[in-house]
Design a protein around this motif. Structure first.
Motif, PDB file in Angstrom:
ATOM      1  N   GLU A 183      -8.107  10.897  16.208  1.00 45.90           N
ATOM      2  CA  GLU A 183      -7.573   9.593  15.807  1.00 45.90           C
ATOM      3  C   GLU A 183      -8.536   8.813  14.912  1.00 45.90           C
ATOM      4  OE1 GLU A 183      -4.660   9.078  19.707  1.00 45.90           O
ATOM      5  OE2 GLU A 183      -6.707   8.290  19.763  1.00 45.90           O
ATOM      6  N   PHE A 184      -9.677   9.392  14.665  1.00 51.21           N
ATOM      7  CA  PHE A 184     -10.635   8.813  13.713  1.00 51.21           C
ATOM      8  C   PHE A 184     -10.455   9.472  12.345  1.00 51.21           C
ATOM      9  CE2 PHE A 184     -12.514   7.891  17.802  1.00 51.21           C
ATOM     10  CZ  PHE A 184     -13.050   6.630  17.630  1.00 51.21           C
ATOM     11  N   PRO A 185     -10.767   8.740  11.250  1.00 51.99           N
ATOM     12  CA  PRO A 185     -11.165   7.332  11.216  1.00 51.99           C
ATOM     13  C   PRO A 185      -9.997   6.429  11.585  1.00 51.99           C
ATOM     14  CG  PRO A 185     -10.826   8.138   8.989  1.00 51.99           C
ATOM     15  CD  PRO A 185     -10.701   9.332   9.900  1.00 51.99           C
ATOM     16  N   MET A 186     -10.301   5.347  12.283  1.00 54.77           N
ATOM     17  CA  MET A 186      -9.265   4.436  12.734  1.00 54.77           C
ATOM     18  C   MET A 186      -8.601   3.746  11.538  1.00 54.77           C
ATOM     19  SD  MET A 186      -8.782   4.182  16.029  1.00 54.77           S
ATOM     20  CE  MET A 186      -9.511   4.777  17.558  1.00 54.77           C
ATOM     21  N   PRO A 187      -7.275   3.613  11.562  1.00 58.94           N
ATOM     22  CA  PRO A 187      -6.576   2.969  10.442  1.00 58.94           C
ATOM     23  C   PRO A 187      -6.886   1.474  10.369  1.00 58.94           C
ATOM     24  CG  PRO A 187      -5.061   3.388  12.249  1.00 58.94           C
ATOM     25  CD  PRO A 187      -6.343   4.062  12.619  1.00 58.94           C
ATOM     26  N   LYS A 188      -6.939   0.969   9.157  1.00 58.32           N
ATOM     27  CA  LYS A 188      -7.182  -0.454   8.959  1.00 58.32           C
ATOM     28  C   LYS A 188      -5.906  -1.233   9.252  1.00 58.32           C
ATOM     29  CE  LYS A 188     -10.820   0.084   5.492  1.00 58.32           C
ATOM     30  NZ  LYS A 188     -11.876  -0.323   6.439  1.00 58.32           N
ATOM     31  N   CYS A 189      -6.076  -2.439   9.779  1.00 57.57           N
ATOM     32  CA  CYS A 189      -4.962  -3.312  10.123  1.00 57.57           C
ATOM     33  C   CYS A 189      -4.978  -4.531   9.207  1.00 57.57           C
ATOM     34  CB  CYS A 189      -5.068  -3.740  11.585  1.00 57.57           C
ATOM     35  SG  CYS A 189      -3.686  -4.772  12.163  1.00 57.57           S
ATOM     36  N   PHE A 190      -3.801  -5.137   9.010  1.00 56.27           N
ATOM     37  CA  PHE A 190      -3.728  -6.318   8.150  1.00 56.27           C
ATOM     38  C   PHE A 190      -4.539  -7.480   8.695  1.00 56.27           C
ATOM     39  CE2 PHE A 190      -0.414  -7.306  11.220  1.00 56.27           C
ATOM     40  CZ  PHE A 190      -0.541  -8.680  11.394  1.00 56.27           C
ATOM     41  N   CYS A 191      -4.858  -7.448   9.993  1.00 65.16           N
ATOM     42  CA  CYS A 191      -5.629  -8.538  10.596  1.00 65.16           C
ATOM     43  C   CYS A 191      -7.099  -8.483  10.199  1.00 65.16           C
ATOM     44  CB  CYS A 191      -5.500  -8.514  12.117  1.00 65.16           C
ATOM     45  SG  CYS A 191      -6.417  -7.180  12.937  1.00 65.16           S
ATOM     46  N   GLY A 192      -7.521  -7.381   9.564  1.00 62.54           N
ATOM     47  CA  GLY A 192      -8.901  -7.251   9.119  1.00 62.54           C
ATOM     48  C   GLY A 192      -9.738  -6.308   9.952  1.00 62.54           C
ATOM     49  N   ASN A 193      -9.216  -5.909  11.105  1.00 61.11           N
ATOM     50  CA  ASN A 193      -9.939  -4.976  11.960  1.00 61.11           C
ATOM     51  C   ASN A 193      -9.406  -3.551  11.779  1.00 61.11           C
ATOM     52  OD1 ASN A 193     -11.753  -6.798  13.286  1.00 61.11           O
ATOM     53  ND2 ASN A 193     -10.015  -7.605  14.431  1.00 61.11           N
ATOM     54  N   GLU A 194      -9.992  -2.632  12.512  1.00 63.03           N
ATOM     55  CA  GLU A 194      -9.575  -1.234  12.469  1.00 63.03           C
ATOM     56  C   GLU A 194      -9.188  -0.768  13.867  1.00 63.03           C
ATOM     57  OE1 GLU A 194     -12.892   0.877  10.898  1.00 63.03           O
ATOM     58  OE2 GLU A 194     -12.711   0.031   8.887  1.00 63.03           O
ATOM     59  N   GLY A 195      -8.216   0.126  13.922  1.00 64.19           N
ATOM     60  CA  GLY A 195      -7.859   0.751  15.192  1.00 64.19           C
ATOM     61  C   GLY A 195      -6.972  -0.071  16.089  1.00 64.19           C
ATOM     62  N   CYS A 196      -6.344  -1.144  15.574  1.00 63.62           N
ATOM     63  CA  CYS A 196      -5.444  -1.947  16.404  1.00 63.62           C
ATOM     64  C   CYS A 196      -4.280  -1.090  16.905  1.00 63.62           C
ATOM     65  CB  CYS A 196      -4.898  -3.127  15.613  1.00 63.62           C
ATOM     66  SG  CYS A 196      -6.133  -4.401  15.249  1.00 63.62           S
ATOM     67  N   MET A 197      -3.850  -1.367  18.121  1.00 60.81           N
ATOM     68  CA  MET A 197      -2.770  -0.575  18.712  1.00 60.81           C
ATOM     69  C   MET A 197      -1.494  -0.639  17.887  1.00 60.81           C
ATOM     70  SD  MET A 197      -3.146  -0.682  22.827  1.00 60.81           S
ATOM     71  CE  MET A 197      -2.692  -2.381  23.065  1.00 60.81           C
ATOM     72  N   GLU A 198      -1.254  -1.770  17.218  1.00 55.04           N
ATOM     73  CA  GLU A 198      -0.071  -1.881  16.381  1.00 55.04           C
ATOM     74  C   GLU A 198      -0.007  -0.783  15.323  1.00 55.04           C
ATOM     75  OE1 GLU A 198       1.220  -5.086  13.080  1.00 55.04           O
ATOM     76  OE2 GLU A 198       1.365  -5.838  15.135  1.00 55.04           O
ATOM     77  N   ARG A 199      -1.173  -0.354  14.853  1.00 54.51           N
ATOM     78  CA  ARG A 199      -1.222   0.670  13.813  1.00 54.51           C
ATOM     79  C   ARG A 199      -0.895   2.057  14.354  1.00 54.51           C
ATOM     80  NH1 ARG A 199      -0.117   0.085   9.676  1.00 54.51           N
ATOM     81  NH2 ARG A 199      -1.637   1.306   8.529  1.00 54.51           N
ATOM     82  N   PHE A 200      -0.858   2.195  15.679  1.00 57.59           N
ATOM     83  CA  PHE A 200      -0.509   3.462  16.311  1.00 57.59           C
ATOM     84  C   PHE A 200       0.858   3.427  17.006  1.00 57.59           C
ATOM     85  CE2 PHE A 200      -5.153   3.698  16.209  1.00 57.59           C
ATOM     86  CZ  PHE A 200      -5.368   4.995  15.768  1.00 57.59           C
ATOM     87  N   LEU A 201       1.283   2.240  17.468  1.00 53.10           N
ATOM     88  CA  LEU A 201       2.418   2.176  18.384  1.00 53.10           C
ATOM     89  C   LEU A 201       3.646   1.455  17.839  1.00 53.10           C
ATOM     90  CD1 LEU A 201       0.505   1.527  21.733  1.00 53.10           C
ATOM     91  CD2 LEU A 201       1.615   3.628  20.981  1.00 53.10           C
ATOM     92  N   SER A 202       3.561   0.824  16.684  1.00 57.91           N
ATOM     93  CA  SER A 202       4.754   0.197  16.120  1.00 57.91           C
ATOM     94  C   SER A 202       5.768   1.279  15.749  1.00 57.91           C
ATOM     95  CB  SER A 202       4.388  -0.627  14.884  1.00 57.91           C
ATOM     96  OG  SER A 202       3.917   0.224  13.848  1.00 57.91           O
TER      97      SER A 202
END
Length: 302
Positions: free
Chosen positions: A169-188
């Protein structure tokens, strides 16, 4: 005293209004297109509310669910995906336009409140209500009261990291919130679609049927999704221990989630034989507007 509650579900493309009697019975429901700019939206909501009041011959309490939240410091909207809403004092402006108090809350919180009061979570002390569609939001309800939090962000489950990550699951995907690896990027729902069909896809409709028919990419995407959802639910149970988790949004239509995730999460929950039920919502798309109406308690409705 008002004799009914008015709820408004303020979506990106539509505005829906409903009026509920004291017992939750729906008396009126209407839907219009969202005009897409702030002054016009204020006018459209006021027109809808006045129309309901005229039809019912009274003055209802008004609650509004929005795709964002109210800043506790400034009173303006923040984190709205309808970006023209951000930094607008919606509570103040709607209250002034109507001449009565208005309550505004995050749409995921409205979903959770609706399901806790007379939906799939009714009768439970602590309800964790989750909406998983193109994004991912959640709300926490204790004894039929929303847990808001000091910063008005309680329930922002989708913007916490995916727990117990796998090497692949690495590298963790970037999220619009500015962080990386947010669950939304995996579970939406869109994340599931992209894992199944590739970048750019947003719909995972029929993924279960395709998996049952032997589509190996659908089977693999579902297997990964169920394990990730199990990890996410286990984390919520470990720190909150809700009585029930209620799912909403497009992903809640996956039939297998209600059997597979409770079984898979046993590995991650720090208690033997976890019995926390994961259930489908009762009110579906109506939970947003119903929850907005329920923002007013019985002391204001007779």
């Amino acid at each position: 005293m008002a004799t009914y509650r008015i709820g408004i579900d303020f979506g990106g493309t539509k505005i829906e209004i409903a009026a509920l009697a004291k017992d939750g019975t729906e008396r009126v429901r209407r839907r219009i297109s969202n005009p897409g700019n702030y002054p016009a939206a204020i006018g459209a909501m006021c027109e809808l509310i006045h129309g309901v009041d005229k039809e019912l011959g009274g003055t209802g309490t008004v609650g509004i669910g929005i795709p964002g939240s109210i800043s506790p410091d400034t009173g303006v909207i923040k984190n709205a995906n309808a970006t023209w809403l951000n930094n607008q004092p919606l509570v103040r402006d709607m209250s002034a336009a109507l001449g009565r108090d208005v309550r505004v809350e995050n749409d995921a919180n409205c979903f959770a409140l609706s399901e806790a009061i007379d939906g799939a979570g009714a009768g439970h002390h602590c309800v964790f209500g989750v909406i998983i569609g193109t994004g991912m939001g959640a709300g926490i309800v204790i004894d039929q009261k929303l847990l808001i939090g000091r910063n008005h962000i309680a329930g922002e489950w989708g913007h916490t990291p995916l727990p117990w990550p796998r090497l692949e699951e690495f590298p963790m995907p970037k999220c619009f919130c500015g962080n990386e690896g947010c669950m939304e990027r995996f579970l939406s729902g869109s994340a599931l679609a992209q894992d199944w069909k590739g970048p750019g896809h947003r719909s995972a409709a029929r993924i279960e049927q395709e998996a049952e028919a032997g589509d190996l990419t659908a089977i693999g995407a579902l297997d990964r999704y169920m394990d990730r959802m199990a990890r996410a639910c286990a984390m919520a149970i470990n720190f909150m221990d809700p009585d029930v988790i209620v799912l909403g949004g497009g992903v809640s239509n996956l039939d297998s989630i209600y059997e597979r995730v409770p079984r898979l999460m046993q590995r991650y929950v720090i208690t033997p034989n976890c019995t926390t039920p994961i259930v489908r919502n009762r009110h579906g798309d109506s939970s947003g507007v119903r929850g907005a109406a329920w923002l007013w308690d019985d002391h204001h409705v007779d």
